[in-house]
Design a protein around this motif. Structure first.
Motif, PDB file in Angstrom:
ATOM      1  N   GLU A 260      -9.329  -0.573   5.962  1.00 50.88           N
ATOM      2  CA  GLU A 260      -9.110   0.763   6.508  1.00 50.88           C
ATOM      3  C   GLU A 260      -7.616   1.027   6.715  1.00 50.88           C
ATOM      4  O   GLU A 260      -7.118   2.125   6.446  1.00 50.88           O
ATOM      5  CB  GLU A 260      -9.878   0.907   7.829  1.00 50.88           C
ATOM      6  CG  GLU A 260      -9.840   2.304   8.408  1.00 50.88           C
ATOM      7  CD  GLU A 260     -10.622   2.423   9.710  1.00 50.88           C
ATOM      8  OE1 GLU A 260     -11.044   3.558  10.013  1.00 50.88           O
ATOM      9  OE2 GLU A 260     -10.796   1.417  10.425  1.00 50.88           O
TER      10      GLU A 260
ATOM     11  N   GLN B  86      -7.373  -3.143  -8.253  1.00 48.36           N
ATOM     12  CA  GLN B  86      -6.987  -2.328  -7.100  1.00 48.36           C
ATOM     13  C   GLN B  86      -5.614  -1.694  -7.315  1.00 48.36           C
ATOM     14  O   GLN B  86      -5.409  -0.508  -7.049  1.00 48.36           O
ATOM     15  CB  GLN B  86      -6.978  -3.173  -5.826  1.00 48.36           C
ATOM     16  CG  GLN B  86      -8.362  -3.582  -5.345  1.00 48.36           C
ATOM     17  CD  GLN B  86      -8.315  -4.619  -4.244  1.00 48.36           C
ATOM     18  OE1 GLN B  86      -7.380  -5.414  -4.152  1.00 48.36           O
ATOM     19  NE2 GLN B  86      -9.341  -4.633  -3.399  1.00 48.36           N
TER      20      GLN B  86
ATOM     21  N   SER C 284       0.839  -1.203   0.000  1.00 48.94           N
ATOM     22  CA  SER C 284       0.000   0.000   0.000  1.00 48.94           C
ATOM     23  C   SER C 284       0.869   1.246   0.000  1.00 48.94           C
ATOM     24  O   SER C 284       0.589   2.211  -0.727  1.00 48.94           O
ATOM     25  CB  SER C 284      -0.913   0.026   1.235  1.00 48.94           C
ATOM     26  OG  SER C 284      -1.795  -1.055   1.250  1.00 48.94           O
TER      27      SER C 284
ATOM     28  N   ILE D 109     -10.604  -1.859  -0.188  1.00 49.93           N
ATOM     29  CA  ILE D 109      -9.434  -2.294   0.576  1.00 49.93           C
ATOM     30  C   ILE D 109      -9.692  -1.975   2.044  1.00 49.93           C
ATOM     31  O   ILE D 109     -10.623  -1.241   2.367  1.00 49.93           O
ATOM     32  CB  ILE D 109      -8.126  -1.660   0.054  1.00 49.93           C
ATOM     33  CG1 ILE D 109      -8.117  -0.142   0.254  1.00 49.93           C
ATOM     34  CG2 ILE D 109      -7.895  -2.023  -1.405  1.00 49.93           C
ATOM     35  CD1 ILE D 109      -6.793   0.525  -0.129  1.00 49.93           C
TER      36      ILE D 109
ATOM     37  N   GLN E 167      -5.052  -0.447   5.062  1.00 51.35           N
ATOM     38  CA  GLN E 167      -4.427  -0.323   3.745  1.00 51.35           C
ATOM     39  C   GLN E 167      -4.692   1.064   3.167  1.00 51.35           C
ATOM     40  O   GLN E 167      -3.800   1.699   2.604  1.00 51.35           O
ATOM     41  CB  GLN E 167      -4.945  -1.405   2.807  1.00 51.35           C
ATOM     42  CG  GLN E 167      -4.513  -2.798   3.192  1.00 51.35           C
ATOM     43  CD  GLN E 167      -5.362  -3.882   2.550  1.00 51.35           C
ATOM     44  OE1 GLN E 167      -6.242  -3.621   1.732  1.00 51.35           O
ATOM     45  NE2 GLN E 167      -5.108  -5.124   2.933  1.00 51.35           N
ATOM     46  N   SER E 168      -5.912   1.538   3.314  1.00 56.84           N
ATOM     47  CA  SER E 168      -6.289   2.863   2.825  1.00 56.84           C
ATOM     48  C   SER E 168      -5.511   3.960   3.545  1.00 56.84           C
ATOM     49  O   SER E 168      -4.993   4.891   2.915  1.00 56.84           O
ATOM     50  CB  SER E 168      -7.796   3.069   3.013  1.00 56.84           C
ATOM     51  OG  SER E 168      -8.179   4.364   2.640  1.00 56.84           O
TER      52      SER E 168
ATOM     53  N   LYS F  54      -2.900   6.484   1.649  1.00 54.34           N
ATOM     54  CA  LYS F  54      -3.102   7.941   1.662  1.00 54.34           C
ATOM     55  C   LYS F  54      -1.918   8.658   2.318  1.00 54.34           C
ATOM     56  O   LYS F  54      -1.504   9.729   1.861  1.00 54.34           O
ATOM     57  CB  LYS F  54      -4.403   8.281   2.377  1.00 54.34           C
ATOM     58  CG  LYS F  54      -5.640   7.870   1.588  1.00 54.34           C
ATOM     59  CD  LYS F  54      -6.915   8.101   2.369  1.00 54.34           C
ATOM     60  CE  LYS F  54      -8.134   7.640   1.590  1.00 54.34           C
ATOM     61  NZ  LYS F  54      -9.379   7.771   2.387  1.00 54.34           N
TER      62      LYS F  54
ATOM     63  N   ASP G 239      -5.884   6.721  -7.017  1.00 55.13           N
ATOM     64  CA  ASP G 239      -7.220   6.538  -6.446  1.00 55.13           C
ATOM     65  C   ASP G 239      -7.194   5.432  -5.405  1.00 55.13           C
ATOM     66  O   ASP G 239      -6.660   4.358  -5.652  1.00 55.13           O
ATOM     67  CB  ASP G 239      -8.228   6.167  -7.547  1.00 55.13           C
ATOM     68  CG  ASP G 239      -8.332   7.252  -8.603  1.00 55.13           C
ATOM     69  OD1 ASP G 239      -8.302   8.438  -8.238  1.00 55.13           O
ATOM     70  OD2 ASP G 239      -8.422   6.905  -9.801  1.00 55.13           O
ATOM     71  N   CYS G 240      -7.783   5.692  -4.255  1.00 53.95           N
ATOM     72  CA  CYS G 240      -7.835   4.688  -3.189  1.00 53.95           C
ATOM     73  C   CYS G 240      -9.095   3.855  -3.364  1.00 53.95           C
ATOM     74  O   CYS G 240     -10.208   4.380  -3.241  1.00 53.95           O
ATOM     75  CB  CYS G 240      -7.815   5.378  -1.828  1.00 53.95           C
ATOM     76  SG  CYS G 240      -7.612   4.212  -0.479  1.00 53.95           S
TER      77      CYS G 240
ATOM     78  N   MET H 226      -4.747   2.306  -7.541  1.00 55.53           N
ATOM     79  CA  MET H 226      -3.799   2.929  -6.616  1.00 55.53           C
ATOM     80  C   MET H 226      -2.654   3.604  -7.365  1.00 55.53           C
ATOM     81  O   MET H 226      -2.235   4.709  -7.021  1.00 55.53           O
ATOM     82  CB  MET H 226      -3.303   1.893  -5.610  1.00 55.53           C
ATOM     83  CG  MET H 226      -4.422   1.420  -4.673  1.00 55.53           C
ATOM     84  SD  MET H 226      -4.044  -0.085  -3.758  1.00 55.53           S
ATOM     85  CE  MET H 226      -3.238   0.598  -2.318  1.00 55.53           C
TER      86      MET H 226
ATOM     87  N   SER I 111     -12.296   1.572  -2.782  1.00 55.00           N
ATOM     88  CA  SER I 111     -13.211   1.495  -1.634  1.00 55.00           C
ATOM     89  C   SER I 111     -13.236   0.098  -1.019  1.00 55.00           C
ATOM     90  O   SER I 111     -13.726  -0.081   0.083  1.00 55.00           O
ATOM     91  CB  SER I 111     -14.630   1.896  -2.067  1.00 55.00           C
ATOM     92  OG  SER I 111     -15.082   1.028  -3.094  1.00 55.00           O
TER      93      SER I 111
END
Length: 198
Positions: free
Chosen positions: A133, A118, A87, A131, A135-136, A140, A126-127, A122, A129
């Motif tokens: 929390e 995915q 990530s 994956i 990983q997000s 970010k 773009d993250c 990435m 939706s």
């Protein structure tokens, strides 16, 4: 992605071309062995002429850095589960666009557990939706770290801290920073795809 256009910046150093000094020869053997052990053929790390691909050939031009650099990369990769480490890497790559990194980590991120869609999202910044929390949050944070010029803003730090805790944030920062080093090497040398990859 493009073929390697950086060969003129850092010509391949290889035993078959007899263009390695004694120290480079030792490190070439080390890099050939460690990359085979770590990646086990998952990605191309050595070209057909035995020159190293990706960031590894560049390391031979500063041979005292080869083993410490690999040790740093391996140590930071071990701070997080593989899918979380990816990530961070994908977040950095979404900004740096290092061609060899995109090639390698499209494969490695799928091996770690992401789907191709995915990974592609990435890499486009773009993250997804779908994956987790964590990983997000790592993705970010890595994007912010790759973009920043000056201190990381408090909102970004605290958002990551809330999800990951201090240890998780620190691990994500370490992974992002280590991969930024790799991305800078790749982009400075203009490293593209390995010779054997279409």
């Amino acid at each position: 992605m493009s073929k390697s256009s950086g060969t003129s910046r850092y010509p391949g150093l290889t035993p078959t071309k007899d263009n390695l000094d004694a120290e480079q020869s030792v490190q070439h053997e080390y890099l050939a062995n460690i990359t085979k052990k770590v990646y086990n053929g998952t990605i191309v790390t050595q070209n057909p002429d035995e020159s190293m691909a990706g960031p590894f050939n560049i390391l031979l031009y500063t041979p005292t850095m080869a083993q410490p650099w690999c040790n740093l990369q391996l140590a930071t990769a071990g701070l997080l589960p593989p899918v979380e480490a990816e990530s961070a890497v994908l977040g950095v790559l979404s900004i740096t666009r290092a061609v060899y990194g995109i090639y390698a980590h499209t494969i490695l991120a799928q091996k770690a557990g992401f789907t191709l869609s995915q990974v592609e999202a990435m890499l486009a910044g773009d993250c997804p939706s779908d994956i987790t929390e964590r990983q997000s949050a790592i993705f970010k944070l890595a994007v912010k770290l790759a973009q920043m010029r000056g201190p990381l803003d408090s909102v970004s730090f605290n958002e990551a801290l809330f999800v990951l805790g201090r240890d998780g944030v620190t691990a994500a920062i370490q992974q992002s920073a280590a991969f930024m080093h790799a991305a800078i090497l790749l982009n400075a040398a203009d490293v593209g795809l390995p010779n054997s990859v279409e």
